[in-house]
Design a protein around this motif. Structure first.
Motif, PDB file in Angstrom:
ATOM      1  N   THR A  17       0.828  -1.198   0.000  1.00  0.00           N
ATOM      2  CA  THR A  17       0.000   0.000   0.000  1.00  0.00           C
ATOM      3  C   THR A  17       0.867   1.255   0.000  1.00  0.00           C
ATOM      4  OG1 THR A  17      -1.714   1.229   1.219  1.00  0.00           O
ATOM      5  CG2 THR A  17      -0.255  -0.184   2.514  1.00  0.00           C
ATOM      6  N   TYR A  18       0.496   2.201  -0.862  1.00  0.00           N
ATOM      7  CA  TYR A  18       1.255   3.438  -1.046  1.00  0.00           C
ATOM      8  C   TYR A  18       0.357   4.634  -0.792  1.00  0.00           C
ATOM      9  CZ  TYR A  18       4.511   0.323  -3.477  1.00  0.00           C
ATOM     10  OH  TYR A  18       5.366  -0.700  -3.781  1.00  0.00           O
TER      11      TYR A  18
ATOM     12  N   SER B 271      -4.994   6.909   2.028  1.00  0.00           N
ATOM     13  CA  SER B 271      -4.949   8.300   2.506  1.00  0.00           C
ATOM     14  C   SER B 271      -5.540   9.313   1.536  1.00  0.00           C
ATOM     15  CB  SER B 271      -3.493   8.702   2.826  1.00  0.00           C
ATOM     16  OG  SER B 271      -2.895   7.790   3.683  1.00  0.00           O
ATOM     17  N   ARG B 272      -6.630   8.988   0.904  1.00  0.00           N
ATOM     18  CA  ARG B 272      -7.230   9.956  -0.020  1.00  0.00           C
ATOM     19  C   ARG B 272      -7.985  11.037   0.754  1.00  0.00           C
ATOM     20  NH1 ARG B 272     -10.099   5.172  -0.379  1.00  0.00           N
ATOM     21  NH2 ARG B 272     -12.382   5.266  -0.256  1.00  0.00           N
ATOM     22  N   LEU B 273      -8.105  12.207   0.129  1.00  0.00           N
ATOM     23  CA  LEU B 273      -8.724  13.361   0.765  1.00  0.00           C
ATOM     24  C   LEU B 273      -9.617  14.052  -0.247  1.00  0.00           C
ATOM     25  CD1 LEU B 273      -8.834  15.427   3.180  1.00  0.00           C
ATOM     26  CD2 LEU B 273      -6.906  16.584   2.074  1.00  0.00           C
TER      27      LEU B 273
ATOM     28  N   LEU C  87       2.229   8.286  10.992  1.00  0.00           N
ATOM     29  CA  LEU C  87       0.784   8.059  11.112  1.00  0.00           C
ATOM     30  C   LEU C  87       0.273   7.131  10.022  1.00  0.00           C
ATOM     31  CD1 LEU C  87      -0.811  11.538  11.972  1.00  0.00           C
ATOM     32  CD2 LEU C  87       0.107   9.809  13.513  1.00  0.00           C
ATOM     33  N   GLU C  88       0.750   7.362   8.787  1.00  0.00           N
ATOM     34  CA  GLU C  88       0.228   6.598   7.647  1.00  0.00           C
ATOM     35  C   GLU C  88       0.607   5.127   7.700  1.00  0.00           C
ATOM     36  OE1 GLU C  88       0.278  10.870   6.452  1.00  0.00           O
ATOM     37  OE2 GLU C  88       1.682   9.523   7.469  1.00  0.00           O
ATOM     38  N   THR C  89       1.670   4.791   8.408  1.00  0.00           N
ATOM     39  CA  THR C  89       2.055   3.390   8.525  1.00  0.00           C
ATOM     40  C   THR C  89       1.536   2.791   9.832  1.00  0.00           C
ATOM     41  OG1 THR C  89       4.214   3.975   9.491  1.00  0.00           O
ATOM     42  CG2 THR C  89       4.093   3.743   7.104  1.00  0.00           C
ATOM     43  N   THR C  90       2.005   3.317  10.937  1.00  0.00           N
ATOM     44  CA  THR C  90       1.680   2.743  12.248  1.00  0.00           C
ATOM     45  C   THR C  90       0.190   2.746  12.538  1.00  0.00           C
ATOM     46  OG1 THR C  90       3.819   3.516  13.084  1.00  0.00           O
ATOM     47  CG2 THR C  90       2.158   2.893  14.714  1.00  0.00           C
TER      48      THR C  90
ATOM     49  N   GLU D  86      -2.630   4.158  10.303  1.00  0.00           N
ATOM     50  CA  GLU D  86      -3.544   3.858   9.201  1.00  0.00           C
ATOM     51  C   GLU D  86      -3.428   2.414   8.733  1.00  0.00           C
ATOM     52  OE1 GLU D  86      -5.141   5.898   5.052  1.00  0.00           O
ATOM     53  OE2 GLU D  86      -3.174   6.475   5.849  1.00  0.00           O
ATOM     54  N   VAL D  87      -2.206   1.983   8.408  1.00  0.00           N
ATOM     55  CA  VAL D  87      -2.025   0.613   7.921  1.00  0.00           C
ATOM     56  C   VAL D  87      -2.004  -0.386   9.068  1.00  0.00           C
ATOM     57  CG1 VAL D  87      -0.562  -0.932   6.574  1.00  0.00           C
ATOM     58  CG2 VAL D  87      -0.733   1.477   5.930  1.00  0.00           C
ATOM     59  N   GLY D  88      -1.281  -0.053  10.124  1.00  0.00           N
ATOM     60  CA  GLY D  88      -1.090  -1.003  11.206  1.00  0.00           C
ATOM     61  C   GLY D  88      -2.295  -1.216  12.090  1.00  0.00           C
ATOM     62  N   GLU D  89      -3.136  -0.186  12.251  1.00  0.00           N
ATOM     63  CA  GLU D  89      -4.270  -0.308  13.167  1.00  0.00           C
ATOM     64  C   GLU D  89      -5.628  -0.183  12.470  1.00  0.00           C
ATOM     65  OE1 GLU D  89      -3.880   2.217  16.564  1.00  0.00           O
ATOM     66  OE2 GLU D  89      -1.822   1.606  16.988  1.00  0.00           O
ATOM     67  N   GLU D  90      -5.817   0.879  11.704  1.00  0.00           N
ATOM     68  CA  GLU D  90      -7.136   1.103  11.093  1.00  0.00           C
ATOM     69  C   GLU D  90      -7.474   0.033  10.058  1.00  0.00           C
ATOM     70  OE1 GLU D  90      -7.118   5.086   9.620  1.00  0.00           O
ATOM     71  OE2 GLU D  90      -7.019   5.989  11.626  1.00  0.00           O
ATOM     72  N   TYR D  91      -6.516  -0.308   9.206  1.00  0.00           N
ATOM     73  CA  TYR D  91      -6.778  -1.352   8.213  1.00  0.00           C
ATOM     74  C   TYR D  91      -6.878  -2.732   8.862  1.00  0.00           C
ATOM     75  CZ  TYR D  91      -5.947   2.055   4.481  1.00  0.00           C
ATOM     76  OH  TYR D  91      -6.020   3.127   3.632  1.00  0.00           O
ATOM     77  N   LYS D  92      -6.128  -2.920   9.913  1.00  0.00           N
ATOM     78  CA  LYS D  92      -6.243  -4.185  10.653  1.00  0.00           C
ATOM     79  C   LYS D  92      -7.649  -4.340  11.227  1.00  0.00           C
ATOM     80  CE  LYS D  92      -4.367  -6.680  14.642  1.00  0.00           C
ATOM     81  NZ  LYS D  92      -3.371  -6.664  15.746  1.00  0.00           N
ATOM     82  N   GLU D  93      -8.168  -3.270  11.810  1.00  0.00           N
ATOM     83  CA  GLU D  93      -9.521  -3.306  12.365  1.00  0.00           C
ATOM     84  C   GLU D  93     -10.555  -3.579  11.273  1.00  0.00           C
ATOM     85  OE1 GLU D  93     -12.628  -0.362  14.794  1.00  0.00           O
ATOM     86  OE2 GLU D  93     -10.541   0.254  14.450  1.00  0.00           O
ATOM     87  N   LEU D  94     -10.391  -2.926  10.112  1.00  0.00           N
ATOM     88  CA  LEU D  94     -11.314  -3.152   8.998  1.00  0.00           C
ATOM     89  C   LEU D  94     -11.251  -4.595   8.526  1.00  0.00           C
ATOM     90  CD1 LEU D  94     -13.257  -1.961   6.835  1.00  0.00           C
ATOM     91  CD2 LEU D  94     -11.209  -1.456   5.463  1.00  0.00           C
ATOM     92  N   PHE D  95     -10.052  -5.136   8.420  1.00  0.00           N
ATOM     93  CA  PHE D  95      -9.853  -6.505   7.960  1.00  0.00           C
ATOM     94  C   PHE D  95     -10.487  -7.504   8.916  1.00  0.00           C
ATOM     95  CE2 PHE D  95      -6.941 -10.283   7.670  1.00  0.00           C
ATOM     96  CZ  PHE D  95      -7.281 -10.657   6.374  1.00  0.00           C
ATOM     97  N   GLU D  96     -10.221  -7.356  10.196  1.00  0.00           N
ATOM     98  CA  GLU D  96     -10.741  -8.307  11.180  1.00  0.00           C
ATOM     99  C   GLU D  96     -12.243  -8.157  11.387  1.00  0.00           C
ATOM    100  OE1 GLU D  96      -8.319  -7.614  14.611  1.00  0.00           O
ATOM    101  OE2 GLU D  96      -6.598  -8.755  13.794  1.00  0.00           O
TER     102      GLU D  96
END
Length: 366
Positions: free
Chosen positions: A213-214, A276-278, A315-318, A320-330
């Motif tokens: 993810t970029y 990270s779209r706005l 923020l974008e790694t730790t 957004e990717v590490g926590e927010e996407y993990k929550e969405l996935f699970e």
């Protein structure tokens, strides 16, 4: 006609105030990262957001519209929310993006030695690019090498750094030779460094799928830089070459192909996504959150997520990717989501920067 031989970097000898000869570096190295608030307080976050988002290369709309959007809507309403998130990543040393950048600056200085002076600047906030460049102004430097710490070129990141550096240096009485590192996504040691971190996770768990993810960009920014009129059409990013050399999206796909090869991941097992779209305008696709939902519908239960647009945790790694996407996935049926950490102060990352500096040093001629 014989070209002059390249000069290896040799520190000049100059007497100091006591008459003793001291070593004076000839080549300046400026590392530039994006930046971070001075603290996770709301006022500091608001100040950071205003400087960041008022950059015409970041939000590329007319100045008046940008000023109204940033100062009346985004900064006032987003800063309290962002401040809470910054507090989650803040440590005793401050922002990880900043202190890892400081670590790398010190390690690179140690590796390069006295022939070079290495400085760190942030595109937004502190330490500023201007304060870093001032260490090279009118002090006998023959060459300044500028390395934006963004693996892939984008106008909103690398391009913005170029613009700011040139704005500042243009006011100097003596302007030394200046060279810029445009990108380093295909540097062998950069790929090896990220792959080595990923391998540690692969040794512990067998993953069903891999996401690379970029950070996203508005599609209009891709089109503005498209001289071939082929970007965002069909399989335009299936290869990377002269035609799309400076296309950010194509560079991201190439980064992924190189990493997948290094990790022996087949094409069917990974997906390239953008985060990270706005705003409401279309951004480059596919979107990371949409892909996550598609994967869970297909029964994918475990994902290893790489974020190779960032060289330091932020923020974008730790978050957004590490926590927010993990929550969405699970939340949607996934069982195991793991973020691959950024390069931070990895030895191979320092070696990558050292190689880039030395390659540019060879461009210095008598």
């Amino acid at each position: 006609m014989i070209s002059p031989a390249p000069v290896t970097a040799t520190a000049s000898q100059q007497p100091d105030s006591t008459g003793t000869t001291s070593v004076s570096p000839r080549i300046g190295v400026l590392l530039v990262n994006l930046g971070t608030p001075d603290s996770p307080s709301v006022p500091d976050v608001r100040k950071y957001l205003r400087e960041f988002l008022m950059d015409g290369r970041v939000i590329d709309i007319p100045f008046v519209s940008r000023a109204m959007l940033v100062n009346l809507i985004i900064a006032p309403f987003r800063s309290p929310k962002s401040a809470k998130v910054y507090k989650q990543v803040w440590t005793d040393r401050g922002s990880p993006l900043k202190f890892y950048s400081e670590d790398v600056t010190a390690l690179l200085q140690q590796q390069l030695g006295a022939d070079y002076k290495v400085m760190l600047g942030m595109r937004y906030q502190n330490p500023s690019i201007a304060s870093a460049l001032e260490q090279f102004n009118n002090k006998g430097f023959e060459h300044i090498i500028v390395i934006p710490l963004f693996p892939q070129y984008a106008s909103a990141t690398t391009g913005s750094v170029y613009e700011e550096v040139m704005r500042i240096i243009s006011n100097w009485q003596i302007i030394p030779q200046v060279s810029f590192v445009n990108y380093f996504l295909n540097h062998p040691k950069f790929i090896e460094a990220f792959a080595s971190i990923g391998k540690k996770h692969l040794e512990k768990y067998k993953y069903d799928h891999f996401i690379f993810t970029y950070h996203g960009l508005p599609e209009r920014q891709i089109r503005k830089g498209d001289s071939s009129n082929t970007c965002l059409q069909g399989d335009c990013c299936a290869s990377w070459g002269v035609r799309n050399r400076h296309c950010y999206r194509a560079q991201c796909f190439e980064t992924t192909r190189l990493l997948a090869k290094a990790l022996n991941i087949s094409e069917s097992k990974y997906t390239v996504t953008f985060q990270s779209r706005l705003g409401k305008d279309p951004w480059i696709k596919p979107y990371t959150d949409d892909v996550i939902l598609e994967l869970t519908k297909k029964g994918i239960k475990s994902v290893l997520a790489f974020s190779p647009a960032f060289v330091a945790d932020c923020l974008e790694t730790t978050i957004e990717v590490g926590e927010e996407y993990k929550e969405l996935f699970e939340k949607n049926g996934g069982k195991h989501w793991q973020l691959v950490e950024s390069l931070n102060n990895h030895p191979l990352w320092v070696d990558t920067l050292s190689d880039l500096v030395k390659a540019n040093t060879q461009k210095l001629y008598v």
